[in-house]
Design an enzyme around this catalytic site. Structure first.
Site, PDB file in Angstrom:
ATOM      1  N   CYS A  90       0.918  -0.828   0.281  1.00 51.15           N
ATOM      2  CA  CYS A  90       0.074  -0.363  -0.239  1.00 51.15           C
ATOM      3  C   CYS A  90       1.053   1.422   0.370  1.00 51.15           C
ATOM      4  CB  CYS A  90      -0.916  -0.153   1.694  1.00 51.15           C
ATOM      5  SG  CYS A  90      -1.825   1.518   1.126  1.00 51.15           S
ATOM      6  N   HIS A 132      -8.312  -3.596  -1.839  1.00 61.42           N
ATOM      7  CA  HIS A 132      -7.757  -2.576  -1.065  1.00 61.42           C
ATOM      8  C   HIS A 132      -8.883  -1.588  -0.696  1.00 61.42           C
ATOM      9  CE1 HIS A 132      -3.744  -1.876  -0.211  1.00 61.42           C
ATOM     10  NE2 HIS A 132      -4.488  -0.015  -0.669  1.00 61.42           N
ATOM     11  N   GLU A 133      -8.776  -0.335  -3.035  1.00 55.34           N
ATOM     12  CA  GLU A 133      -9.171   0.990  -2.355  1.00 55.34           C
ATOM     13  C   GLU A 133     -10.796   0.883  -1.130  1.00 55.34           C
ATOM     14  OE1 GLU A 133      -7.115   2.536  -3.533  1.00 55.34           O
ATOM     15  OE2 GLU A 133      -5.975   0.719  -4.396  1.00 55.34           O
ATOM     16  N   HIS A 136     -10.147   1.201   1.567  1.00 50.60           N
ATOM     17  CA  HIS A 136      -9.258   2.662   2.385  1.00 50.60           C
ATOM     18  C   HIS A 136     -10.629   3.937   2.605  1.00 50.60           C
ATOM     19  CE1 HIS A 136      -4.915   2.599   1.903  1.00 50.60           C
ATOM     20  NE2 HIS A 136      -4.724   2.205   0.689  1.00 50.60           N
TER      21      HIS A 136
HETATM   22 NI    NI Z   1      -3.855   1.421   0.055  1.00 47.27          NI
END
Ligand code: NI
Length: 162
Positions: A90, A132-133, A136
């Site tokens: 990341c 993953h995003e 976030h």
């Molecule tokens: Ni990331």
């Protein structure tokens, strides 16, 4: 347009749940343009979520060879299936990569930069990047998915930087 600085740990914005975008106005268009420029600024960058540039709004961009210039506003995972072990890094956790479990396939819905509703069915790196995003946007980092600290490694440039 501008390349924006990337926020790294322990900045608290990375732990916040980002707010939904209500209107895709000029400020959102500018944010998107700057996020795309920021992700393209380095070939090691594959994707970015708005909190990583200090804006706690539900916007992500992905730019990988198989899916260039993907913009998603208010993205939601509507379906996930399968499980696989992936290597992941990341941009907000520089210098590390880890091994975690991700879905084999995900279906995501959201809006594109023009406000049109879109749906993406993805696997492989695109599915990983979407999970993953969207994590976030919920204040979750990949390191939160580690089952043990043995799965975290201190090496750079070994994993996709999402
Ligand atoms: Ni990331």
């Amino acid at each position: 347009m501008a390349v924006l600085p990337i926020i790294t740990l322990p900045d608290p914005v990375l732990k916040q749940k980002a707010k939904r975008v209500k209107t895709i106005d000029g400020s959102i268009q500018k944010l998107i343009a700057n996020m795309l420029e920021t992700v393209r600024a380095d070939p090691g960058r594959a994707a970015l979520a708005a909190p990583q540039v200090g804006t706690s709004l539900r916007v992500i961009v992905i730019d990988i060879p198989e899916a260039e210039n993907i913009v998603l506003i208010n993205p939601e995972i509507v379906k996930r299936s399968g499980e696989r072990l992936v290597t992941e890094g990341c941009l907000s956790v520089p210098g590390y990569y880890g091994e975690i479990k991700r879905s084999e396939q995900v279906t995501v819905k959201g809006r594109d930069a023009s406000g049109k509703e879109i749906r993406i069915k993805a696997e492989e790196l695109l599915a990983q990047a979407l999970e993953h995003e969207i994590d976030h946007l919920n204040g979750v980092l990949y390191i939160d998915h580690l089952e043990s600290q043995d799965q975290l490694h201190k090496v750079e440039d070994e994993a996709p930087q999402l």
